[in-house]
Design a protein around this motif. Structure first.
Motif, PDB file in Angstrom:
ATOM      1  N   VAL A 187       5.877   1.301   0.432  1.00  0.00           N
ATOM      2  CA  VAL A 187       5.305  -0.038   0.556  1.00  0.00           C
ATOM      3  C   VAL A 187       3.853   0.001   1.016  1.00  0.00           C
ATOM      4  O   VAL A 187       3.073  -0.907   0.716  1.00  0.00           O
ATOM      5  CB  VAL A 187       6.164  -0.894   1.515  1.00  0.00           C
ATOM      6  N   ALA A 188       3.438   1.052   1.737  1.00  0.00           N
ATOM      7  CA  ALA A 188       2.070   1.112   2.241  1.00  0.00           C
ATOM      8  C   ALA A 188       1.036   1.137   1.118  1.00  0.00           C
ATOM      9  O   ALA A 188       0.098   0.318   1.120  1.00  0.00           O
ATOM     10  CB  ALA A 188       1.898   2.305   3.174  1.00  0.00           C
ATOM     11  N   PRO A 189       1.146   2.036   0.117  1.00  0.00           N
ATOM     12  CA  PRO A 189       0.169   1.994  -0.976  1.00  0.00           C
ATOM     13  C   PRO A 189       0.256   0.728  -1.816  1.00  0.00           C
ATOM     14  O   PRO A 189      -0.761   0.254  -2.338  1.00  0.00           O
ATOM     15  CB  PRO A 189       0.494   3.237  -1.801  1.00  0.00           C
ATOM     16  N   ALA A 190       1.468   0.167  -1.939  1.00  0.00           N
ATOM     17  CA  ALA A 190       1.616  -1.086  -2.678  1.00  0.00           C
ATOM     18  C   ALA A 190       0.862  -2.210  -1.979  1.00  0.00           C
ATOM     19  O   ALA A 190       0.166  -3.015  -2.617  1.00  0.00           O
ATOM     20  CB  ALA A 190       3.095  -1.443  -2.820  1.00  0.00           C
ATOM     21  N   THR A 191       0.991  -2.257  -0.656  1.00  0.00           N
ATOM     22  CA  THR A 191       0.299  -3.286   0.121  1.00  0.00           C
ATOM     23  C   THR A 191      -1.215  -3.116   0.030  1.00  0.00           C
ATOM     24  O   THR A 191      -1.960  -4.102  -0.115  1.00  0.00           O
ATOM     25  CB  THR A 191       0.742  -3.236   1.593  1.00  0.00           C
ATOM     26  N   ALA A 196      -6.328  -5.169  -2.158  1.00  0.00           N
ATOM     27  CA  ALA A 196      -7.520  -4.886  -2.970  1.00  0.00           C
ATOM     28  C   ALA A 196      -7.552  -5.703  -4.255  1.00  0.00           C
ATOM     29  O   ALA A 196      -8.541  -5.657  -4.990  1.00  0.00           O
ATOM     30  CB  ALA A 196      -7.566  -3.401  -3.302  1.00  0.00           C
ATOM     31  N   GLY A 197      -6.474  -6.452  -4.537  1.00  0.00           N
ATOM     32  CA  GLY A 197      -6.453  -7.311  -5.702  1.00  0.00           C
ATOM     33  C   GLY A 197      -5.987  -6.653  -6.985  1.00  0.00           C
ATOM     34  O   GLY A 197      -6.164  -7.208  -8.063  1.00  0.00           O
ATOM     35  N   ARG A 198      -5.371  -5.475  -6.882  1.00  0.00           N
ATOM     36  CA  ARG A 198      -4.938  -4.754  -8.084  1.00  0.00           C
ATOM     37  C   ARG A 198      -3.561  -5.201  -8.567  1.00  0.00           C
ATOM     38  O   ARG A 198      -3.226  -4.996  -9.730  1.00  0.00           O
ATOM     39  CB  ARG A 198      -4.933  -3.248  -7.816  1.00  0.00           C
ATOM     40  N   VAL A 199      -2.747  -5.748  -7.676  1.00  0.00           N
ATOM     41  CA  VAL A 199      -1.439  -6.274  -8.058  1.00  0.00           C
ATOM     42  C   VAL A 199      -1.280  -7.672  -7.473  1.00  0.00           C
ATOM     43  O   VAL A 199      -1.910  -8.018  -6.474  1.00  0.00           O
ATOM     44  CB  VAL A 199      -0.285  -5.362  -7.576  1.00  0.00           C
ATOM     45  N   ASP A 200      -0.419  -8.463  -8.101  1.00  0.00           N
ATOM     46  CA  ASP A 200      -0.330  -9.877  -7.749  1.00  0.00           C
ATOM     47  C   ASP A 200       0.687 -10.187  -6.662  1.00  0.00           C
ATOM     48  O   ASP A 200       0.367 -10.844  -5.678  1.00  0.00           O
ATOM     49  CB  ASP A 200      -0.003 -10.697  -9.007  1.00  0.00           C
ATOM     50  N   THR A 201       1.929  -9.768  -6.860  1.00  0.00           N
ATOM     51  CA  THR A 201       2.989 -10.146  -5.921  1.00  0.00           C
ATOM     52  C   THR A 201       3.707  -8.918  -5.401  1.00  0.00           C
ATOM     53  O   THR A 201       3.674  -7.840  -6.006  1.00  0.00           O
ATOM     54  CB  THR A 201       4.012 -11.096  -6.562  1.00  0.00           C
ATOM     55  N   LEU A 202       4.386  -9.102  -4.261  1.00  0.00           N
ATOM     56  CA  LEU A 202       5.115  -8.001  -3.624  1.00  0.00           C
ATOM     57  C   LEU A 202       6.139  -8.579  -2.659  1.00  0.00           C
ATOM     58  O   LEU A 202       5.836  -9.517  -1.923  1.00  0.00           O
ATOM     59  CB  LEU A 202       4.140  -7.095  -2.860  1.00  0.00           C
ATOM     60  N   ARG A 214      -1.160 -13.077   8.689  1.00  0.00           N
ATOM     61  CA  ARG A 214      -1.925 -13.806   9.695  1.00  0.00           C
ATOM     62  C   ARG A 214      -3.423 -13.569   9.565  1.00  0.00           C
ATOM     63  O   ARG A 214      -4.234 -14.439   9.921  1.00  0.00           O
ATOM     64  CB  ARG A 214      -1.427 -13.421  11.085  1.00  0.00           C
ATOM     65  N   ALA A 215      -3.797 -12.400   9.036  1.00  0.00           N
ATOM     66  CA  ALA A 215      -5.215 -12.108   8.840  1.00  0.00           C
ATOM     67  C   ALA A 215      -5.766 -12.771   7.585  1.00  0.00           C
ATOM     68  O   ALA A 215      -6.992 -12.798   7.383  1.00  0.00           O
ATOM     69  CB  ALA A 215      -5.431 -10.603   8.760  1.00  0.00           C
ATOM     70  N   GLY A 216      -4.879 -13.302   6.733  1.00  0.00           N
ATOM     71  CA  GLY A 216      -5.325 -13.945   5.504  1.00  0.00           C
ATOM     72  C   GLY A 216      -5.569 -12.978   4.364  1.00  0.00           C
ATOM     73  O   GLY A 216      -6.087 -13.370   3.319  1.00  0.00           O
ATOM     74  N   SER A 217      -5.195 -11.707   4.550  1.00  0.00           N
ATOM     75  CA  SER A 217      -5.378 -10.714   3.489  1.00  0.00           C
ATOM     76  C   SER A 217      -4.438 -10.968   2.321  1.00  0.00           C
ATOM     77  O   SER A 217      -4.740 -10.635   1.172  1.00  0.00           O
ATOM     78  CB  SER A 217      -5.145  -9.303   4.034  1.00  0.00           C
ATOM     79  N   VAL A 218      -3.275 -11.531   2.622  1.00  0.00           N
ATOM     80  CA  VAL A 218      -2.298 -11.912   1.610  1.00  0.00           C
ATOM     81  C   VAL A 218      -1.742 -13.280   1.995  1.00  0.00           C
ATOM     82  O   VAL A 218      -1.903 -13.734   3.126  1.00  0.00           O
ATOM     83  CB  VAL A 218      -1.146 -10.881   1.492  1.00  0.00           C
ATOM     84  N   ARG A 219      -1.081 -13.912   1.045  1.00  0.00           N
ATOM     85  CA  ARG A 219      -0.497 -15.229   1.301  1.00  0.00           C
ATOM     86  C   ARG A 219       1.016 -15.140   1.153  1.00  0.00           C
ATOM     87  O   ARG A 219       1.521 -14.585   0.173  1.00  0.00           O
ATOM     88  CB  ARG A 219      -1.060 -16.256   0.317  1.00  0.00           C
ATOM     89  N   ALA A 220       1.764 -15.669   2.107  1.00  0.00           N
ATOM     90  CA  ALA A 220       3.219 -15.679   2.044  1.00  0.00           C
ATOM     91  C   ALA A 220       3.692 -16.951   1.335  1.00  0.00           C
ATOM     92  O   ALA A 220       3.332 -18.060   1.729  1.00  0.00           O
ATOM     93  CB  ALA A 220       3.812 -15.629   3.451  1.00  0.00           C
ATOM     94  N   LEU A 221       4.502 -16.758   0.297  1.00  0.00           N
ATOM     95  CA  LEU A 221       5.027 -17.907  -0.455  1.00  0.00           C
ATOM     96  C   LEU A 221       6.468 -18.242  -0.087  1.00  0.00           C
ATOM     97  O   LEU A 221       6.916 -19.357  -0.336  1.00  0.00           O
ATOM     98  CB  LEU A 221       4.951 -17.640  -1.965  1.00  0.00           C
TER      99      LEU A 221
END
Length: 249
Positions: A187-191, A196-202, A214-221
């Motif tokens: 999961v670490a390289p996926a995250t 970095a914007g290379r993949v959309d969802t996880l 919380r840092a805003g690096s990703v958005r929780a849906l």
């Protein structure tokens, strides 16, 4: 519930262990915990916390050894082939002992020969998206995926993991969505690639996703639990939009 088979657990297991196999007081030497996945996962973090507590309790070194690869099969095989004396333990999510036997034609170990000791922890997976994906909600993501087949991709921590199967469950329950799978070795390289914007969802465990959310690096849906999680009360449960969805790790 549609997702009940994806519910993940952490468990110790000892192949073929019986109390009579150890005549002296246990433990009397180093104990090894095999983690069949790479460092940086939620399972790995919990394994290391537990190893520290067990070492303090037992007064013997407790070491965590990552033996990643083949969807957890490499680490599970190592534990399976170890002497069944309780000094080699396997701490794992469901894949090696539950999921892989229906994904692989042949395994080099017998998943049913392991003896579970304890459920250690359980938390929801969280569906997170890269900011570039543009989706503000699960409904928006599903609508975009329906209108744009194969335009989106999703990362996973490996084939057969709850991260992978949770996304496939979402595709199925969302009406047969066509989203491209991009498997990673953990999961670490996926995250990192998602940030970095290379993949959309996880789909990733709440514990390792929280700081990035919380840092805003990703958005929780959405969270994979039946109801909203008090840690992220503003994030809906996926089951609110897709009744019966369940994804835990």
């Amino acid at each position: 519930k549609a997702g009940i088979l994806l519910t993940s657990l952490f468990a110790f297991a000892i192949p073929g262990y019986s109390p009579s196999s150890s005549a002296q007081e246990f433990p009397s030497r180093v104990i090894k915990i095999v983690d069949p996945f790479p460092p940086g996962s939620q399972l790995d973090a919990v394994a290391r916390i537990l190893a520290e507590r067990l070492q303090a309790r037992w007064g013997q070194p407790v070491l965590v050894e990552n033996r990643a690869g083949a969807g957890g099969n490499i680490g599970a095989e190592q534990a399976f082939r170890a002497s069944p004396d309780g000094y080699t333990l396997l701490m794992t999510s469901p894949a090696p002992l539950v999921i892989n036997k229906v994904l692989y034609a042949k395994l080099a170990y017998d998943p049913d020969a392991f003896v579970p000791i304890s459920l250690v922890s359980m938390s929801p997976n969280v569906l997170i998206v890269a900011p570039k994906a543009g989706a503000e909600s699960l409904q928006q993501l599903i609508a975009f995926a329906r209108a744009n087949p194969d335009r989106l991709n999703y990362a996973s921590s490996g084939i057969g993991t709850t991260s992978h199967l949770s996304s496939e469950l979402l595709k199925s329950m969302g009406g047969g969505l066509k989203i491209v799978h991009v498997p990673y070795k953990g999961v670490a390289p996926a995250t990192m690639d998602q940030i970095a914007g290379r993949v959309d969802t996880l789909f990733a465990g709440l514990g390792i996703s929280l700081s990035n959310i919380r840092a805003g690096s990703v958005r929780a849906l959405g969270v994979g639990s039946e109801k909203r999680n008090p840690v992220l009360p503003e994030v809906p449960a996926i089951a609110e939009a897709l009744p019966g969805f369940l994804s835990m790790v």
